[in-house]
Scaffold this motif. Structure first.
Motif, PDB file in Angstrom:
ATOM      1  N   ASP A  10      18.742  12.357  15.720  1.00 54.44           N
ATOM      2  CA  ASP A  10      19.726  13.791  15.036  1.00 54.44           C
ATOM      3  C   ASP A  10      18.734  14.571  14.218  1.00 54.44           C
ATOM      4  O   ASP A  10      19.019  15.956  14.414  1.00 54.44           O
ATOM      5  CB  ASP A  10      20.821  12.822  14.599  1.00 54.44           C
ATOM      6  N   ILE A  11      18.009  14.205  13.543  1.00 46.80           N
ATOM      7  CA  ILE A  11      17.289  15.684  12.869  1.00 46.80           C
ATOM      8  C   ILE A  11      16.473  16.205  13.468  1.00 46.80           C
ATOM      9  O   ILE A  11      16.104  17.468  13.105  1.00 46.80           O
ATOM     10  CB  ILE A  11      16.405  14.816  11.916  1.00 46.80           C
ATOM     11  N   LEU A  12      15.784  15.641  14.043  1.00 45.58           N
ATOM     12  CA  LEU A  12      15.092  16.404  15.176  1.00 45.58           C
ATOM     13  C   LEU A  12      16.177  17.769  15.990  1.00 45.58           C
ATOM     14  O   LEU A  12      15.431  18.872  16.563  1.00 45.58           O
ATOM     15  CB  LEU A  12      14.462  15.621  16.144  1.00 45.58           C
ATOM     16  N   ALA A  13      16.944  16.889  16.821  1.00 46.51           N
ATOM     17  CA  ALA A  13      18.164  18.163  17.105  1.00 46.51           C
ATOM     18  C   ALA A  13      17.861  19.020  16.299  1.00 46.51           C
ATOM     19  O   ALA A  13      18.849  20.349  16.573  1.00 46.51           O
ATOM     20  CB  ALA A  13      18.843  17.046  17.965  1.00 46.51           C
ATOM     21  N   GLU A  14      19.190  18.506  14.761  1.00 44.67           N
ATOM     22  CA  GLU A  14      19.217  20.191  13.905  1.00 44.67           C
ATOM     23  C   GLU A  14      18.044  20.882  14.414  1.00 44.67           C
ATOM     24  O   GLU A  14      18.672  21.393  14.178  1.00 44.67           O
ATOM     25  CB  GLU A  14      19.520  18.867  12.731  1.00 44.67           C
TER      26      GLU A  14
END
Length: 295
Positions: free
Chosen positions: A56-60
């Motif tokens: 999720d962090i990388l997608a954001e």
């Protein structure tokens, strides 16, 4: 031609791209979409993102990079690299040839799962490598540690900040007598015998099955399997490495032994792998590669 091509788009690579994009430099990020910590349910220790799923962090982060028109994110593998400073060429797995003045290598490392039933299935949940990443959530509980060499003795001392309940699994290794004596002084039991299987119960609890003696249940099992770089581009380029453990050698500006090539992330920081250091060193690589192109 790009100003910089970044090979590897996890925490280090995207942090480098962010700095370059904000400097209005033209950047292409090549990424296969297989970050090392994709098996973990949550990432810890990254300011502002503590206890978030790493994917999720990388997608954001990728969404945030979309506001910078000079950054291009490409889902592709880099097959080969050639050239020299101000004129590098990268051939992708899709057959595309890209050129850039500078390169940042941030393709990380891949953990090699041992041939023990249940190990790969529990990796990132009930079997973890890093107390800084997962120790707080299981503090005060019964930890297990699989001996992997002299560095495990340092782990024993390190773990004391999180728990006083630790069992060490020799897993067929010969632990030196002086270290065994120190473990006894610390009231840390050593379980001999090889690990034959690891059974999992919920998110953390694991039962370690042995070829000799009774099985042992722990609340979390720490292990450090072997790993290797996720690609071999640094080898084909002949970049200098450090020996223990293997990693790309860089100077204080994150530049490798070849002018114009920088490295960041676990690939160039084997002693302290974490999303925090990867992001920091990635940002440094982006800034210093940009500064090296000033006229």
């Amino acid at each position: 031609m790009d100003d910089v091509i970044i090979i590897g788009g996890s925490f280090a690579g995207l942090a480098g791209a962010l700095q370059l994009g904000r400097a209005r430099r033209k950047v292409t990020v090549l990424d296969t979409g297989l970050p090392r910590n994709r098996f973990a349910g949550h990432s810890h220790g990254l300011l502002g993102h503590d206890h978030k799923p790493p994917l999720d962090i990388l997608a954001e982060a990728r969404q945030q990079l979309a506001r910078y028109p000079t950054i291009r994110l490409v889902n592709a593998r880099a097959d080969s690299v050639s050239g020299a400073v101000d004129d590098f060429s990268v051939l992708t797995g899709d057959g595309e040839s890209l050129g850039a003045r500078r390169l940042i290598l941030s393709y990380g490392v891949a953990d090699q799962m041992p041939d023990v039933p249940g190990f790969a299935e529990g990796w990132g949940t009930s079997i973890v490598p890093c107390p800084y990443c997962d120790g707080f959530e299981v503090a005060g509980q019964h930890w297990g540690l699989v001996w992997s060499g002299p560095q495990s003795h340092q782990s024993v001392r390190l773990f004391h900040d999180w728990t006083d309940r630790l069992t060490l699994f020799a897993d067929g290794h010969d632990i030196p007598p002086d270290i065994r004596a120190d473990l006894a002084r610390r009231n840390i039991p050593v379980v001999d015998g090889r690990i034959t299987e690891i059974a999992h119960h919920g998110d953390h609890i694991a039962t370690v099955n042995l070829d000799t003696g009774p099985n042992v249940a722990v609340d979390i099992l720490f292990a450090h399997p072997r790993n290797k770089p996720s690609a071999s581009l640094h080898e084909s380029l002949g970049l200098a490495t450090v020996d223990t453990p293997l990693g790309i050698a860089v100077d204080e500006r994150r530049e490798t032994s070849m002018p114009g090539i920088y490295a960041a992330g676990d690939l160039a920081n084997p002693l302290m792998p974490s999303v925090t250091t990867a992001s920091s060193h990635g940002a440094m690589a982006g800034i210093f590669s940009q500064q090296s192109m000033l006229v």
